[in-house]
Design a protein around this motif. Structure first.
Motif, mmCIF file in Angstrom:
data_model
loop_
_atom_site.group_PDB
_atom_site.id
_atom_site.type_symbol
_atom_site.label_atom_id
_atom_site.label_comp_id
_atom_site.label_asym_id
_atom_site.label_seq_id
_atom_site.Cartn_x
_atom_site.Cartn_y
_atom_site.Cartn_z
ATOM 1 N N VAL A 1 -6.855 -2.969 6.913
ATOM 2 C CA VAL A 1 -5.504 -3.392 6.538
ATOM 3 C C VAL A 1 -5.583 -4.231 5.260
ATOM 4 C CG1 VAL A 1 -3.633 -4.981 7.200
ATOM 5 C CG2 VAL A 1 -4.469 -3.288 8.833
ATOM 6 N N ILE A 2 -4.544 -4.162 4.449
ATOM 7 C CA ILE A 2 -4.419 -5.033 3.289
ATOM 8 C C ILE A 2 -3.231 -5.956 3.511
ATOM 9 C CG2 ILE A 2 -3.030 -3.359 1.976
ATOM 10 C CD1 ILE A 2 -4.513 -4.413 -0.545
ATOM 11 N N LEU A 3 -3.462 -7.255 3.353
ATOM 12 C CA LEU A 3 -2.447 -8.290 3.593
ATOM 13 C C LEU A 3 -2.060 -8.886 2.240
ATOM 14 C CD1 LEU A 3 -1.046 -10.062 5.919
ATOM 15 C CD2 LEU A 3 -2.863 -11.714 5.421
ATOM 16 N N ILE A 4 -0.762 -8.886 1.924
ATOM 17 C CA ILE A 4 -0.298 -9.319 0.611
ATOM 18 C C ILE A 4 0.912 -10.231 0.776
ATOM 19 C CG2 ILE A 4 0.622 -8.550 -1.618
ATOM 20 C CD1 ILE A 4 -0.827 -5.911 -1.192
ATOM 21 N N SER A 5 0.978 -11.234 -0.098
ATOM 22 C CA SER A 5 2.122 -12.148 -0.093
ATOM 23 C C SER A 5 2.916 -11.946 -1.371
ATOM 24 C CB SER A 5 1.633 -13.606 -0.007
ATOM 25 O OG SER A 5 2.728 -14.494 -0.156
ATOM 26 N N LEU B 1 -6.138 -1.431 -4.551
ATOM 27 C CA LEU B 1 -5.783 -1.979 -5.859
ATOM 28 C C LEU B 1 -4.315 -2.403 -5.850
ATOM 29 C CD1 LEU B 1 -7.549 0.687 -8.131
ATOM 30 C CD2 LEU B 1 -8.446 -1.505 -7.327
ATOM 31 N N TYR B 2 -4.063 -3.693 -6.120
ATOM 32 C CA TYR B 2 -2.705 -4.224 -6.087
ATOM 33 C C TYR B 2 -2.327 -4.758 -7.462
ATOM 34 C CZ TYR B 2 1.220 -7.353 -5.014
ATOM 35 O OH TYR B 2 2.431 -7.992 -5.004
ATOM 36 N N HIS C 1 4.229 -4.939 -8.127
ATOM 37 C CA HIS C 1 4.109 -4.845 -6.669
ATOM 38 C C HIS C 1 3.778 -3.423 -6.229
ATOM 39 C CE1 HIS C 1 5.571 -8.917 -6.453
ATOM 40 N NE2 HIS C 1 6.711 -8.584 -7.055
ATOM 41 N N HIS C 2 2.878 -2.781 -6.949
ATOM 42 C CA HIS C 2 2.438 -1.429 -6.631
ATOM 43 C C HIS C 2 1.030 -1.458 -6.062
ATOM 44 C CE1 HIS C 2 5.355 0.501 -9.784
ATOM 45 N NE2 HIS C 2 5.972 0.028 -8.707
ATOM 46 N N LEU C 3 0.806 -0.626 -5.049
ATOM 47 C CA LEU C 3 -0.529 -0.400 -4.492
ATOM 48 C C LEU C 3 -1.022 0.948 -5.004
ATOM 49 C CD1 LEU C 3 -0.162 -1.596 -0.780
ATOM 50 C CD2 LEU C 3 -1.759 -2.502 -2.476
ATOM 51 N N LEU C 4 -2.266 0.988 -5.471
ATOM 52 C CA LEU C 4 -2.803 2.197 -6.093
ATOM 53 C C LEU C 4 -4.029 2.688 -5.345
ATOM 54 C CD1 LEU C 4 -2.868 4.224 -8.509
ATOM 55 C CD2 LEU C 4 -4.403 2.590 -9.645
ATOM 56 N N CYS C 5 -4.055 3.998 -5.075
ATOM 57 C CA CYS C 5 -5.248 4.633 -4.509
ATOM 58 C C CYS C 5 -6.129 5.092 -5.678
ATOM 59 C CB CYS C 5 -4.858 5.823 -3.633
ATOM 60 S SG CYS C 5 -6.295 6.737 -3.020
ATOM 61 N N PRO C 6 -7.371 4.637 -5.761
ATOM 62 C CA PRO C 6 -8.216 4.973 -6.917
ATOM 63 C C PRO C 6 -8.702 6.413 -6.930
ATOM 64 C CG PRO C 6 -9.479 3.714 -5.312
ATOM 65 C CD PRO C 6 -8.064 3.731 -4.816
ATOM 66 N N CYS C 7 -8.620 7.122 -5.811
ATOM 67 C CA CYS C 7 -9.160 8.485 -5.763
ATOM 68 C C CYS C 7 -8.293 9.477 -6.534
ATOM 69 C CB CYS C 7 -9.311 8.942 -4.313
ATOM 70 S SG CYS C 7 -10.624 8.089 -3.420
#
Length: 381
Positions: free
Chosen positions: A277-281, A316-317, A322-328
């Motif tokens: 899980v990724i936790l972000i504020s 990657l945030y 406020h975007h999350l990126l998949c590096p693949c």
């Protein structure tokens, strides 16, 4: 003009013209040059033992068939290993250490199957197929009708040259090896599209769906009515394994999280991966989705790290957007809109994990994800 100049001129190659009118050098420093070089031709053909000795040819035939037979045996063992060896069975190997037994069995049997076909084909070509040297003159790129008509005859002659008709043992063993070799490929294709043994529920759940025992002052699990008392799992830092307080999560901070109680020696690696899980504020007023806001706390939200495309880690945030990126494959998810896909090949948003805070200020997950994490599968529905 001086005598020296005349001497130097006399040493220049004389030029004459042949019957076609082309200039040809005839001498250089008083030595004549040939108008063309003779074709050296091909060296004498060296016959192999099997070309003149039928017993040697049959021996080679049996050796080729043995290699094809080895390939067939390895293919059968591949299918047996795929069906029999469990996904949690391990084996210890030198250097590599503890690895999955299924991976080792499939890798070894598939390699032997391919090697048997390859070595058999090479030995067949080296000992039995015709190795007579052939010279083909250049011709117009577009074959004429007669040449096209002769193509079938050439192919037929090639089959005769390979002795495929005279050597039925090779023909049938090669057919068996190639035919069986297609089985692992089809099995991997079909089996890889979904659970081969029907273990679909394993894809729907993660460790966040289970609870951990409550320990008493003596370090032993508390009991109630003869059963252990349990509570939801806390969010733990990855890889430190320390619990996270709500006060630790400052604006813009990012935590990589695993569930409390996870243990590499007890839980398979796939369980650890699924529960990542990724936790972000972020500022709570930037969250546009009501459900997302309710499943978080003061703008602190938690989402699965497993990309819904092919299962890569979304880690990657970009704080500004406020975007999350998949590096693949560059799938991009908007954290302010419940992680919906705004770019890339992914088709579904990242599943959110509901979080809450306990009496000691630690973050925990009241329950698991409301949908399967990761890529789609047949039975997802």
């Amino acid at each position: 003009m001086t005598d020296d100049n005349e001497a130097s001129i006399s040493k220049e190659p004389a030029v004459s013209h042949n019957e076609s009118g082309h200039a040809v050098a005839t001498r250089h420093d008083d030595h004549a040059l040939p108008e063309r070089f003779e074709n050296p031709g091909l060296p004498d053909h060296v016959h192999r033992q099997g070309d003149n000795d039928e017993a040697a040819a049959r021996r080679s035939e049996r050796q080729v068939a043995t290699l094809f037979g080895l390939s067939m045996l390895a293919t059968v063992l591949f299918v047996v290993a795929y069906a029999v060896i469990g996904k949690d069975d391990n084996v210890t190997l030198p250097i590599l250490g503890k690895v999955h037994a299924l991976h080792v069995a499939l890798g070894v049997t598939l390699a032997v199957s391919m090697l048997g076909i390859g070595l058999g084909a090479i030995h067949w070509a080296k000992t039995l197929m015709s190795d007579e040297e052939v010279v083909e003159e250049r011709h117009t790129l577009r074959s004429n009708d007669d040449a096209r008509a002769d193509f079938v005859k050439v192919m037929s002659d090639g089959a005769d040259s390979a002795q495929i008709k005279r050597r039925p043992l090779i023909k049938y063993s090669l057919g068996g090896a190639l035919g069986l070799f297609a089985v692992p490929l089809g099995l991997q294709l079909v089996g890889g599209l979904g659970p081969f043994k029907g273990d679909v529920e394993d894809l729907r759940t993660t460790l966040w769906d289970t609870e951990v025992p409550v320990l008493g002052a003596d370090g032993k699990p508390e009991m109630k009515n003869g059963k252990p008392v349990t509570r939801p799992r806390r969010l733990m830092r990855d890889p430190d394994g320390t619990a996270i307080r709500l006060s630790d999560v400052t604006l813009g901070s990012v935590f990589h999280v695993l569930p409390e109680g996870i243990n590499d020696t007890e839980h398979p690696i796939n369980q650890k991966v699924k529960a990542s899980v990724i936790l972000i504020s972020l500022q709570e007023d930037r969250i546009k989705n009501t459900r997302e806001r309710d499943w978080g706390i003061n703008g602190v939200v938690a989402y699965s790290k497993i990309c819904t495309h092919v299962g890569c880690s979304v880690g990657l945030y970009e704080q500004t957007t406020h975007h999350l990126l998949c590096p693949c494959h560059q799938s991009t998810f908007d954290l302010t809109e419940d992680c919906k896909v705004i770019f890339g090949p992914a088709k579904r948003p990242l599943p959110q994990l509901k979080i809450d805070v306990d009496d000691e200020g630690y973050l925990y997950a009241p329950h698991g994800f409301d949908q399967p994490v990761g890529p789609s599968f047949w039975e997802r529905g």
